[in-house]
Motif scaffolding. Sequence first.
Motif, short mmCIF file in Angstrom:
data_model
loop_
_atom_site.label_atom_id
_atom_site.label_comp_id
_atom_site.label_asym_id
_atom_site.label_seq_id
_atom_site.Cartn_x
_atom_site.Cartn_y
_atom_site.Cartn_z
N LEU A 141 1.01 -1.15 -0.07
CA LEU A 141 -0.02 -0.09 -0.03
C LEU A 141 0.86 1.35 0.12
O LEU A 141 1.92 1.25 0.50
CB LEU A 141 -0.96 0.16 1.28
CG LEU A 141 -2.03 -1.07 1.38
CD1 LEU A 141 -2.77 -0.78 2.55
CD2 LEU A 141 -2.83 -1.08 0.09
N PRO A 142 0.24 2.40 -0.49
CA PRO A 142 0.85 3.61 -0.49
C PRO A 142 0.98 4.23 0.69
O PRO A 142 0.40 3.89 1.61
CB PRO A 142 0.57 4.35 -1.49
CG PRO A 142 -1.06 3.70 -1.66
CD PRO A 142 -0.97 2.60 -1.48
N GLN A 143 2.09 5.09 1.19
CA GLN A 143 1.90 5.77 2.20
C GLN A 143 0.68 6.49 2.54
O GLN A 143 -0.19 7.00 1.70
CB GLN A 143 3.01 7.03 2.17
CG GLN A 143 4.40 6.49 2.56
CD GLN A 143 4.70 6.08 3.93
OE1 GLN A 143 3.54 5.72 4.69
NE2 GLN A 143 5.74 5.98 4.42
N GLY A 144 0.29 6.47 3.73
CA GLY A 144 -1.24 7.09 4.04
C GLY A 144 -2.25 6.31 3.52
O GLY A 144 -3.48 6.94 3.29
N ALA A 145 -2.13 5.17 3.23
CA ALA A 145 -3.39 4.32 3.32
C ALA A 145 -4.41 4.48 4.10
O ALA A 145 -4.07 4.66 5.34
CB ALA A 145 -2.80 2.91 2.95
N ALA A 146 -5.67 4.38 3.67
CA ALA A 146 -6.61 4.76 4.58
C ALA A 146 -7.37 3.47 5.32
O ALA A 146 -7.20 2.48 4.77
CB ALA A 146 -8.10 5.37 3.92
N PRO A 147 -7.51 3.56 6.58
CA PRO A 147 -8.02 2.69 7.14
C PRO A 147 -9.31 2.35 6.98
O PRO A 147 -10.00 3.23 6.23
CB PRO A 147 -8.02 3.09 8.86
CG PRO A 147 -7.81 4.52 8.90
CD PRO A 147 -7.11 4.93 7.66
N HIS A 148 -9.91 1.22 7.23
CA HIS A 148 -11.38 0.87 6.62
C HIS A 148 -12.43 1.83 7.00
O HIS A 148 -13.33 2.18 6.19
CB HIS A 148 -11.67 -0.63 6.82
CG HIS A 148 -11.96 -0.79 8.41
ND1 HIS A 148 -10.96 -1.31 9.39
CD2 HIS A 148 -13.32 -0.77 9.22
CE1 HIS A 148 -11.54 -1.50 10.35
NE2 HIS A 148 -13.05 -0.99 10.43
#
Length: 428
Positions: A141-148
């Motif tokens: 995942l890229p940096q700063g991927a969002a939590p669900h």
Amino acid sequence: MGICAMIDIKLIRENADFVKERLSHKQFKTPETVDQILQIDEQRRKLQQALDVVLNESNVAAKSIGSLMREGNTDGAEALKMAVAGLKQQEKQIKEQLAAAETQQQALAIQLPNLPHALVPAGASAQQNEEVKQGGRMPALPQGAAPHWELIKTYDLIDFETGAKIAGSGFPLYKGKGAKLQRALVSYFLDYNIAAGYTEYSPPYMINADSAFATGQLPDKEGQMYHMEADSLYMIPTAEVPVTNVYRDVMLKAEDLPIRMTAYSPCFRREAGSFGAQVRGLNRVHQFEKVEIIELVEPQHSMQTLDAMVAHVEQLLQNLELPYRILRLCGGDMGFASAITYDFEVFSAAQERWLEVSSVSNFESFQANRLKCRYKNAEGKTQLVHTLNGSSLALPRIVAALLENNQTPSGIALPQVLHSYFGSGVIS
RNA sequence: GGUGAGGUGGAUGAGUGGCUGAAAUCAGUAGUUUGCUAAACUGCCGUACGGGUUAAACUGUACCGCGGGUUCGAAUCCCGCCCUCACCGCCA
């Protein structure tokens, strides 16, 4: 009423030390309970024998009175009645003592959890669980991927606030594609299980106390279940309870086995006292969807069946293209009724956390003993079946991992197997 | 919720105070007979907890929805509860 221990009382009588040794593996803190049970059991049996003697005398006398009456010898009958008068009092007295002993023994016996299987690692907490396997591919995942919980907002899948207004916190309100994803997952899981030979059931979502006792939720997990006091019913914490109870008080034939059942149900759990940072979003909720598999098998096959169920769930996770690991739970982390348990966890990549999505257990004869589910084996002897069950699968954490792991700038890319069920390959 | 009927062994189903742990039938099981299949005949065939035995044999007690009661004695009589079915009411 007999004594309904989960562990066979004969095993305790014949091999108390073995029982204690195994119990210690399960972090059972009061081994003296075993000795107390033995002591009461002895007392109880003495009383039972005394009672049998008295009852026998009464029965014999009653028969004699009957014959005398038929012969027309009323005087003789009356005389015998007088002679027998004292037995009633004795009977009553012994019965009271016996009932007290039984109650006491029962109270002690139900405290004993199932004995852990020899494969179960020692240990007191989740730290000692043994990882047996890891599989699937970790997403990059890229940096700063969002939590669900952020993705849920972005795509408007679940309205937690309104759910809280309607019922309370922990009761998610699924909407739109969120609701449809649930339905797609349930359908896919059921179809996958049915294809593997499980028969689908759709059970009651409330259970009575007898059912809850039979599978071991009572008395051990009373506080975990929602209780409808007015009607003496509990909301099911898992479909395991109603579906396993299909076979309560049932005598099976060897050729009926194995029995393989699957069921979808919502699950209701109070989760009392488990608030905190780790329970955001879908990580822990009071109501969630789950598809369960349950098997009743002959004892000599249960470990093999357990392995097959583990493989079945593993394949399902592979089909969902999620990274997973399989843990063999240590004695201290296992459930009350289980002899051996494998937990499945998926990696939820944005939270960077492993989330439990399935728990596959062999209960051996522990539940069957409480269920009174027996069968006639090849030698014609009556024997308890072995019961097993597992989730395949619990939805919320699967949803969490699917959302987090598959996020892309253009939406959530769903695994191939879900496309036809969801009607699309992407949530956007 | 109301009224009525009913809950008996693996199944169907008889049994209204003692000789009923429970008829009969079916299923199951062991055997006999018949050239196979099918059929016929005979025996056995509930569960739990005890005693007893190397293991059996044998033996005690309890159990006819559940819990109480009456009686020397209850599947059978009385009371309470649960469940099932039918009809009525209400209702998605």
